[in-house]
Design a protein around this motif. Structure first.
Motif, PDB file in Angstrom:
ATOM      1  N   HIS A   1       0.961  -0.890   0.322  1.00 58.19           N
ATOM      2  CA  HIS A   1      -0.120   0.236   0.269  1.00 58.19           C
ATOM      3  C   HIS A   1       0.952   1.304  -0.034  1.00 58.19           C
ATOM      4  CE1 HIS A   1      -3.343  -2.554   0.864  1.00 58.19           C
ATOM      5  NE2 HIS A   1      -3.045  -3.434   1.764  1.00 58.19           N
TER       6      HIS A   1
ATOM      7  N   TYR B   1      -8.522  -4.792  -2.279  1.00 57.17           N
ATOM      8  CA  TYR B   1      -8.094  -3.909  -2.704  1.00 57.17           C
ATOM      9  C   TYR B   1      -6.716  -4.834  -3.968  1.00 57.17           C
ATOM     10  CZ  TYR B   1      -7.300   1.387  -3.343  1.00 57.17           C
ATOM     11  OH  TYR B   1      -6.289   2.371  -3.768  1.00 57.17           O
ATOM     12  N   PHE B   2      -5.970  -4.218  -3.584  1.00 57.60           N
ATOM     13  CA  PHE B   2      -4.680  -4.457  -4.499  1.00 57.60           C
ATOM     14  C   PHE B   2      -4.777  -5.870  -5.706  1.00 57.60           C
ATOM     15  CE2 PHE B   2      -2.457  -6.852  -1.509  1.00 57.60           C
ATOM     16  CZ  PHE B   2      -1.743  -8.299  -3.222  1.00 57.60           C
TER      17      PHE B   2
ATOM     18  N   PRO C   1      -8.241  -7.213  -7.013  1.00 55.47           N
ATOM     19  CA  PRO C   1      -7.990  -6.998  -8.255  1.00 55.47           C
ATOM     20  C   PRO C   1      -8.256  -5.754  -9.258  1.00 55.47           C
ATOM     21  CG  PRO C   1      -9.710  -6.178  -5.998  1.00 55.47           C
ATOM     22  CD  PRO C   1      -8.351  -7.026  -6.009  1.00 55.47           C
ATOM     23  N   ARG C   2      -6.824  -4.782  -8.383  1.00 59.62           N
ATOM     24  CA  ARG C   2      -6.191  -3.851  -9.805  1.00 59.62           C
ATOM     25  C   ARG C   2      -5.286  -4.418 -10.150  1.00 59.62           C
ATOM     26  NH1 ARG C   2      -9.991  -2.006  -5.917  1.00 59.62           N
ATOM     27  NH2 ARG C   2     -10.809   0.370  -5.713  1.00 59.62           N
ATOM     28  N   LEU C   3      -4.502  -5.357 -10.256  1.00 61.38           N
ATOM     29  CA  LEU C   3      -4.080  -5.853 -11.181  1.00 61.38           C
ATOM     30  C   LEU C   3      -4.172  -5.985 -12.560  1.00 61.38           C
ATOM     31  CD1 LEU C   3      -2.219  -8.652  -8.738  1.00 61.38           C
ATOM     32  CD2 LEU C   3      -1.254  -5.611  -9.110  1.00 61.38           C
ATOM     33  N   GLN C   4      -4.113  -6.476 -13.540  1.00 62.38           N
ATOM     34  CA  GLN C   4      -4.005  -6.194 -14.764  1.00 62.38           C
ATOM     35  C   GLN C   4      -5.313  -8.007 -15.193  1.00 62.38           C
ATOM     36  OE1 GLN C   4      -0.414  -7.596 -17.422  1.00 62.38           O
ATOM     37  NE2 GLN C   4       0.325  -8.051 -15.623  1.00 62.38           N
TER      38      GLN C   4
ATOM     39  N   LYS D   1      -7.838 -10.607 -14.506  1.00 61.19           N
ATOM     40  CA  LYS D   1      -7.949 -11.920 -13.575  1.00 61.19           C
ATOM     41  C   LYS D   1      -6.469 -12.215 -12.901  1.00 61.19           C
ATOM     42  CE  LYS D   1     -12.383 -11.633 -14.072  1.00 61.19           C
ATOM     43  NZ  LYS D   1     -13.409 -10.758 -13.140  1.00 61.19           N
TER      44      LYS D   1
ATOM     45  N   GLY E   1      -5.359 -11.090 -10.642  1.00 64.88           N
ATOM     46  CA  GLY E   1      -5.141 -11.007  -8.939  1.00 64.88           C
ATOM     47  C   GLY E   1      -5.827 -11.844  -8.434  1.00 64.88           C
TER      48      GLY E   1
ATOM     49  N   ALA F   1     -12.893  -4.766  -5.621  1.00 64.25           N
ATOM     50  CA  ALA F   1     -12.554  -3.602  -7.090  1.00 64.25           C
ATOM     51  C   ALA F   1     -13.101  -2.340  -6.579  1.00 64.25           C
ATOM     52  CB  ALA F   1     -12.975  -4.893  -7.961  1.00 64.25           C
ATOM     53  N   THR F   2     -14.225  -1.868  -6.128  1.00 61.36           N
ATOM     54  CA  THR F   2     -14.929  -0.862  -6.534  1.00 61.36           C
ATOM     55  C   THR F   2     -14.844  -0.048  -5.205  1.00 61.36           C
ATOM     56  OG1 THR F   2     -17.233  -2.190  -5.499  1.00 61.36           O
ATOM     57  CG2 THR F   2     -16.556  -1.922  -8.229  1.00 61.36           C
TER      58      THR F   2
ATOM     59  N   SER G   1     -13.501   1.980  -1.894  1.00 55.20           N
ATOM     60  CA  SER G   1     -11.447   2.391  -0.868  1.00 55.20           C
ATOM     61  C   SER G   1     -10.889   1.318   0.147  1.00 55.20           C
ATOM     62  CB  SER G   1     -11.890   3.516   0.052  1.00 55.20           C
ATOM     63  OG  SER G   1     -12.323   3.198   1.069  1.00 55.20           O
TER      64      SER G   1
END
Length: 382
Positions: free
Chosen positions: A149, A178-179, A181-184, A186, A188, A314-315, A317
């Motif tokens: 983070h 949090y982190f 699902p923010r990788l490229q 699927k 994560g 994914a959506t 904070s």
């Protein structure tokens, strides 16, 4: 020998033994799990339990959190660097065995550890000063929470990253929701469900690390970072970029998952874990079969919790994810699989957990939803 001399000799031996015990107690007090020091304009955190791969415990969390806050509010501190001692691990995870013991008897550690760890994860994510994690060696679980983070994460060829929690009846916590699902694509979700290990340069290629620097250059990098005067994030980026440009180790090797990325996106795109397993079995390729086999060993409850956690995260904070994950942690403390997973993997090491329920089909949606329910007064608050 007279009784007096015998008594004196006994007393002397007892005194020396007491001195030894006291000496040992003092040495364990002056041998902290975390070293916190000011070097130049940098606050430096060294995780200092190399014998146990720098595993994170509650005492360490309670040392790091207030110090991080002090440095954040201190005009004389420009950056924060976190590193691991010993070279083998940055931090291989939380002190799970202690948490398990507490959880079994309803001890406060099972509550306090997760609560305070997640509050620290959030403090790292919202730190106003540039936060640089030097993730050399094993970086898993709690170690990921201490690094990922932050603004900058520097991997070396010795870095080994994984979130292997589904194998012990847990879920990829510390903000994994949090982190990941923010990788490229699927990627994560794939890492979260399978616990797949990324090494060296691949940790950066996956997007977990921001930079890759050769291990032998790290001391020089640290020296340059602590010597910076009032640096901006851009100044730090420039330094890290220049060290990265000098690092050629494994640069010609392709990303380990390169040829599988489109397969991962296709096979792990499903609204349920059962759907993913079906996709893998229907595909029949060597890669798909291997992943299906891996998933068959994981806790079915953990797999379903993790799938829903990443979908929701994914959506959200980081703060909202951590509130959700705290609820999940306490559900795992109340459940069966966490204790059984720790027994099978870390205690007896027979690698044969008896999951309950033992199949995905037996894990009801209702039981998964319950894990996400509010804890009311006991919810995590920042």
């Amino acid at each position: 020998m007279s009784l007096t001399i015998l008594t004196s000799a006994y007393r002397l031996r007892s005194f020396h033994r007491l001195q030894r015990i006291q000496g040992h107690m003092m040495s364990s007090q002056v041998d902290p799990g975390v070293l916190l020091e000011k070097v130049g304009n940098a606050g430096v955190i060294t995780i200092n339990r190399p014998k146990v791969l720098n595993a994170l415990n509650l005492t360490m969390i309670r040392q790091i959190a207030p110090q991080l806050q002090k440095w954040e509010n201190d005009n004389e501190t420009d950056i924060v660097i976190i590193r691991g001692a010993g070279g083998k691990a940055f931090c291989a995870g939380g002190d799970i065995r202690a948490v398990t013991e507490a959880g079994k008897v309803g001890g406060p550690l099972a509550v306090d550890f997760f609560r305070e760890e997640y509050i620290l994860n959030n403090a790292i994510g919202s730190c106003k000063k540039p936060y640089i994690a030097l993730i050399e060696g094993i970086t898993m679980g709690g170690g990921v929470g201490l690094s990922v983070h932050g603004r900058f994460r520097v991997a070396t060829e010795k870095t080994l990253f994984a979130m292997p929690e589904t194998a012990i009846g847990l879920f990829p916590d510390v903000g994994g929701g949090y982190f990941l699902p923010r990788l490229q694509g699927k990627l994560g979700l794939f890492l979260a469900l399978t616990g797949f290990r990324l090494k060296g340069r691949d940790v950066q290629r996956a997007g977990v690390a921001t930079h890759f620097v050769e291990s032998k250059k790290i001391p020089e990098l640290e020296k340059e970072l602590v010597g910076l005067k009032s640096p901006s994030a851009e100044d730090i980026s420039r330094v890290l970029d220049s060290f990265q440009n000098q690092s050629s180790v494994d640069s010609e090797k392709p990303f380990v998952l390169d040829k599988h990325m489109s397969d991962i996106d296709r096979l792990f795109s499903s609204s349920s874990v059962e759907g993913i397993v079906q996709n893998l079995k229907a595909d029949g390729s060597e890669f798909a079969n291997k992943q299906a086999e891996t998933l068959s060993r994981m806790s079915p409850t953990s797999l379903k919790i993790t799938h829903k956690q990443l979908q929701a995260g994914a959506t959200l904070s980081l703060q909202d994810v951590l509130v959700m994950e705290y609820r999940l942690s306490q559900a795992c403390m109340r459940g069966h699989d966490f204790y059984e997973g720790v027994r099978a993997v870390l205690v007896d090491k027979d690698q044969s957990p008896k999951w309950s329920p033992s199949t995905l089909e037996e894990v009801s949606e209702q039981s998964v939803d319950q894990c996400f329910s509010s804890l009311g007064e006991k919810d995590l608050r920042f």
